[in-house]
Scaffold this motif. Structure first.
Motif, PDB file in Angstrom:
ATOM      1  N   PHE A  86      26.682  22.787  -5.256  1.00 28.83           N
ATOM      2  CA  PHE A  86      24.693  23.172  -4.877  1.00 28.83           C
ATOM      3  C   PHE A  86      24.508  24.167  -5.381  1.00 28.83           C
ATOM      4  CE2 PHE A  86      26.350  21.398  -0.766  1.00 28.83           C
ATOM      5  CZ  PHE A  86      25.034  20.127  -0.354  1.00 28.83           C
ATOM      6  N   VAL A 120      27.952  27.127  -6.497  1.00 25.48           N
ATOM      7  CA  VAL A 120      29.111  26.601  -4.896  1.00 25.48           C
ATOM      8  C   VAL A 120      29.568  25.201  -5.094  1.00 25.48           C
ATOM      9  CG1 VAL A 120      28.648  26.148  -2.423  1.00 25.48           C
ATOM     10  CG2 VAL A 120      27.275  27.596  -4.114  1.00 25.48           C
ATOM     11  N   ALA A 166      30.764  22.710  -2.988  1.00 24.42           N
ATOM     12  CA  ALA A 166      30.755  22.856  -1.733  1.00 24.42           C
ATOM     13  C   ALA A 166      32.701  21.706  -2.013  1.00 24.42           C
ATOM     14  CB  ALA A 166      30.103  22.189  -1.115  1.00 24.42           C
ATOM     15  N   PRO A 174      38.284  25.252   7.893  1.00 26.76           N
ATOM     16  CA  PRO A 174      37.357  25.925   8.575  1.00 26.76           C
ATOM     17  C   PRO A 174      36.089  25.983   7.979  1.00 26.76           C
ATOM     18  CG  PRO A 174      38.882  26.584   6.615  1.00 26.76           C
ATOM     19  CD  PRO A 174      39.299  25.331   7.286  1.00 26.76           C
ATOM     20  N   SER A 175      35.084  26.730   8.790  1.00 32.67           N
ATOM     21  CA  SER A 175      34.070  26.894   8.463  1.00 32.67           C
ATOM     22  C   SER A 175      33.481  26.712   6.658  1.00 32.67           C
ATOM     23  CB  SER A 175      32.571  28.083   9.194  1.00 32.67           C
ATOM     24  OG  SER A 175      31.737  27.978   9.066  1.00 32.67           O
ATOM     25  N   GLY A 176      32.753  25.719   6.211  1.00 36.16           N
ATOM     26  CA  GLY A 176      32.311  26.314   4.839  1.00 36.16           C
ATOM     27  C   GLY A 176      32.970  25.782   4.031  1.00 36.16           C
ATOM     28  N   SER A 177      34.443  24.911   4.559  1.00 33.98           N
ATOM     29  CA  SER A 177      35.593  24.109   3.835  1.00 33.98           C
ATOM     30  C   SER A 177      35.485  23.059   3.295  1.00 33.98           C
ATOM     31  CB  SER A 177      36.970  23.928   4.558  1.00 33.98           C
ATOM     32  OG  SER A 177      35.999  23.385   5.214  1.00 33.98           O
ATOM     33  N   GLY A 178      33.609  22.839   3.509  1.00 34.95           N
ATOM     34  CA  GLY A 178      32.892  21.411   3.535  1.00 34.95           C
ATOM     35  C   GLY A 178      33.506  19.927   3.997  1.00 34.95           C
ATOM     36  N   LYS A 179      33.803  19.926   5.254  1.00 35.69           N
ATOM     37  CA  LYS A 179      33.969  18.787   5.633  1.00 35.69           C
ATOM     38  C   LYS A 179      31.938  18.055   6.220  1.00 35.69           C
ATOM     39  CE  LYS A 179      35.554  21.404   9.783  1.00 35.69           C
ATOM     40  NZ  LYS A 179      34.434  23.000   9.562  1.00 35.69           N
ATOM     41  N   THR A 223      29.555  18.683   4.334  1.00 35.14           N
ATOM     42  CA  THR A 223      29.039  17.570   3.334  1.00 35.14           C
ATOM     43  C   THR A 223      29.726  16.564   2.551  1.00 35.14           C
ATOM     44  OG1 THR A 223      29.054  20.148   1.963  1.00 35.14           O
ATOM     45  CG2 THR A 223      28.820  18.485   0.673  1.00 35.14           C
ATOM     46  N   GLU A 272      31.705  16.910  14.351  1.00 35.19           N
ATOM     47  CA  GLU A 272      32.261  17.906  16.081  1.00 35.19           C
ATOM     48  C   GLU A 272      30.833  17.492  16.962  1.00 35.19           C
ATOM     49  OE1 GLU A 272      32.982  21.059  16.035  1.00 35.19           O
ATOM     50  OE2 GLU A 272      33.160  21.515  13.889  1.00 35.19           O
TER      51      GLU A 272
HETATM   52  N1  LIG Z   1      22.148  22.570   0.814  1.00 32.03           N
HETATM   53  C1  LIG Z   1      23.059  23.093   0.627  1.00 32.03           C
HETATM   54  N2  LIG Z   1      22.623  24.100   0.036  1.00 32.03           N
HETATM   55  C2  LIG Z   1      23.408  24.909  -0.708  1.00 32.03           C
HETATM   56  N3  LIG Z   1      24.628  25.008   0.065  1.00 32.03           N
HETATM   57  C3  LIG Z   1      25.061  24.410   0.547  1.00 32.03           C
HETATM   58  C4  LIG Z   1      24.988  23.148   0.944  1.00 32.03           C
HETATM   59  N4  LIG Z   1      25.126  22.907   2.418  1.00 32.03           N
HETATM   60  C5  LIG Z   1      26.942  23.273   1.653  1.00 32.03           C
HETATM   61  N5  LIG Z   1      26.538  24.584   0.851  1.00 32.03           N
HETATM   62  C6  LIG Z   1      27.396  24.869   0.996  1.00 32.03           C
HETATM   63  O1  LIG Z   1      28.666  24.174   0.891  1.00 32.03           O
HETATM   64  C7  LIG Z   1      29.811  25.190   1.078  1.00 32.03           C
HETATM   65  C8  LIG Z   1      30.472  23.450   2.579  1.00 32.03           C
HETATM   66  O2  LIG Z   1      29.823  23.579   3.776  1.00 32.03           O
HETATM   67  P1  LIG Z   1      29.776  22.553   4.636  1.00 32.03           P
HETATM   68  O3  LIG Z   1      28.712  22.487   5.675  1.00 32.03           O
HETATM   69  O4  LIG Z   1      30.154  20.878   3.756  1.00 32.03           O
HETATM   70  O5  LIG Z   1      31.111  23.095   5.494  1.00 32.03           O
HETATM   71  P2  LIG Z   1      31.254  22.135   6.446  1.00 32.03           P
HETATM   72  O6  LIG Z   1      33.937  22.841   6.896  1.00 32.03           O
HETATM   73  O7  LIG Z   1      31.625  21.174   7.452  1.00 32.03           O
HETATM   74  O8  LIG Z   1      31.218  24.076   7.780  1.00 32.03           O
HETATM   75  P3  LIG Z   1      31.128  24.114   9.185  1.00 32.03           P
HETATM   76  O9  LIG Z   1      32.188  23.800   9.675  1.00 32.03           O
HETATM   77  O10 LIG Z   1      30.622  25.486   9.421  1.00 32.03           O
HETATM   78  O11 LIG Z   1      30.134  23.415   9.591  1.00 32.03           O
HETATM   79  C9  LIG Z   1      30.018  26.024   2.128  1.00 32.03           C
HETATM   80  O12 LIG Z   1      30.285  27.066   0.895  1.00 32.03           O
HETATM   81  C10 LIG Z   1      27.758  25.556   2.405  1.00 32.03           C
HETATM   82  O13 LIG Z   1      27.364  27.578   2.057  1.00 32.03           O
END
Ligand SMILES: Nc1ncnc2c1ncn2[C@@H]1O[C@H](COP(=O)(O)OP(=O)(O)OP(=O)(O)O)[C@@H](O)[C@H]1O
Length: 396
Positions: free
Chosen positions: A23, A26, A28, A47-52, A54, A170
């Motif tokens: 992105f 970033v 992801a 953890p939060s933001g690890s890409g799950k 996505t 989740e």
């Molecule tokens: N549409 C988007 N635009 C910009 N950055 C994004 C977008 N979607 C996700 N990201 C970034 O990509 C990374 C992974 O996000 P993702 O939502 O996949 O993580 P996650 O592991 O599911 O986190 P959580 O447990 O908080 O839901 C993060 O840094 C997030 O900020």
């Protein structure tokens, strides 16, 4: 138990090959490789933001990777729209139609998502509600149900289609702890009965370890390790996995290696060459009084290491430190949890969590010696990867 045989499906084999998703600046996802067998339940933990999320959205076809390939049963899914992937999804915030009964919510998904006749859709809806133990909710609209009941219906709607892949993001995060445990047992039972392939996103390690045939631990956009819950816990591939999974987390101490020994502030432990840190789980530590350092361990911890004792990662010959980990400290606090107690000990090496049997009593400020046999130690190299351990310690 269902009253009649269940309409099963055959799950798809999923392969993610070097999937990346940027992105802007970033990353992801930074090259995800993952192979999920047909009918397998894989928990995506991280953890939060690890890409799950996505990754899950890419599996569903709601988002496209910027690099890599995604295959279902060997066929690339790139460019295949969501409705042609034979995937169903359960979101954190489910959206049932408020003006429709539970049955009609399922029937709608089956008629318009699957093109089933009204009669067949009604029969499938009834079967699915029965399997989830909510046949009595069939005529109720969402406003007439509790949160847990609504989520059961939403899960039922996803499973009713008998898609070859079910993606759960989740799915229980809004529910209380007791309900989560009940529901996860039911969901897993149901997924197994149906034979569908399932990917279950969670940031709750206990949930991941409970639902997954295998757990994929994600960190910074990549899968650090995928393995059975036993492999993830007993043989973590990296320091990140070792400390992310386990509660209280693994104790890790950094030191300097020389002559088969890793030495750090207040501790020493046998370690293979290149080790920069040593880790030991709280249940593998033993607690002795300070006198035990010289006269033998009092060992009130009640064991937990018996199965692993006697197999070392190396010998500390001639070092005078024995063949295990040892550090002196003072009790900070002891927390009672169920049949066990976690004692936190402050030492020169840092604060350690030690899990002991509930009958073990310690007082704040009490001087103690904490030890662990060499067989219970995991060592990490400068790149954070676990260093090889002898085959005798591989879990069965
Ligand atoms: N549409 C988007 N635009 C910009 N950055 C994004 C977008 N979607 C996700 N990201 C970034 O990509 C990374 C992974 O996000 P993702 O939502 O996949 O993580 P996650 O592991 O599911 O986190 P959580 O447990 O908080 O839901 C993060 O840094 C997030 O900020």
């Amino acid at each position: 138990m269902p009253a009649s045989p269940v309409t099963a499906t055959s799950g798809a084999r999923i392969e993610a090959v070097g999937i990346g998703r940027d992105f802007g600046s970033v990353h992801a996802l930074a090259g995800v490789d993952l192979a999920i067998e047909a009918g397998e339940i894989v928990a995506l933990l991280g953890p939060s933001g690890s890409g799950k999320s996505t990754l899950l959205r890419i599996l569903a076809g709601l988002d496209a990777p910027t690099s890599g390939d995604l295959r279902f049963d060997g066929d690339s899914q790139l460019g295949v729209p969501p409705h042609r992937r034979d995937v169903s999804m359960v979101f954190q915030h489910f959206a049932l139609y408020p003006h429709l009964s539970a049955t009609d919510n399922l029937v709608l998904a089956l008629r318009y998502g699957r093109g089933m006749s009204k009669a067949a859709a009604r029969e499938r809806a009834a079967e699915t509600l029965r399997m989830l133990g909510i046949a009595d909710l069939a005529r109720r609209r969402p406003a007439q149900m509790s949160g847990g009941q609504r989520q059961r219906v939403a899960i039922g709607r996803a499973l009713a289609t008998r898609a070859r892949v079910v993606l759960l993001d989740e799915p229980m995060s809004g529910l209380d702890a007791k309900l989560r445990v009940e529901l996860r047992v039911e969901i897993v039972g149901l997924l197994r009965q149906l034979g569908t392939t399932a990917v279950f996103v969670t940031h709750d390690q206990a949930e991941a370890m409970a639902v997954g045939d295998r757990v994929a631990v994600m960190n910074r956009g990549a899968v650090e390790q995928i393995g059975t819950p036993d492999e993830i816990y007993d043989l973590p591939a990296t320091r990140f996995v070792a400390t992310f999974v386990g509660s209280p987390p693994m104790n890790v101490f950094e030191g300097t290696w020389a002559d088969g020994i890793l030495r750090g502030p207040g501790f020493s432990a046998p370690a293979p060459a290149a080790a920069v840190a040593v880790g030991v789980r709280p249940e593998h530590l033993r607690l002795g009084d300070s006198a035990a350092a010289t006269s033998g361990t009092r060992s009130p911890s009640g064991g937990g290491i018996g199965a692993r004792a006697g197999v070392g990662v190396g010998t500390a010959a001639g070092t005078g430190v024995g063949d295990g980990f040892r550090v002196k400290g003072h009790v900070v606090v002891a927390e009672r949890l169920g049949a066990e107690r976690t004692v936190y000990v402050r030492s020169a090496a840092g604060t350690l969590g030690v899990r002991v049997a509930a009958q073990v009593r310690v007082a704040p400020d009490e001087p103690v010696t904490v030890t662990a046999p060499a067989s219970a130690l995991l060592c990490f190299g400068p790149d954070g990867r676990s260093l090889p351990i002898p085959p005798a310690r591989q879990p069965s």
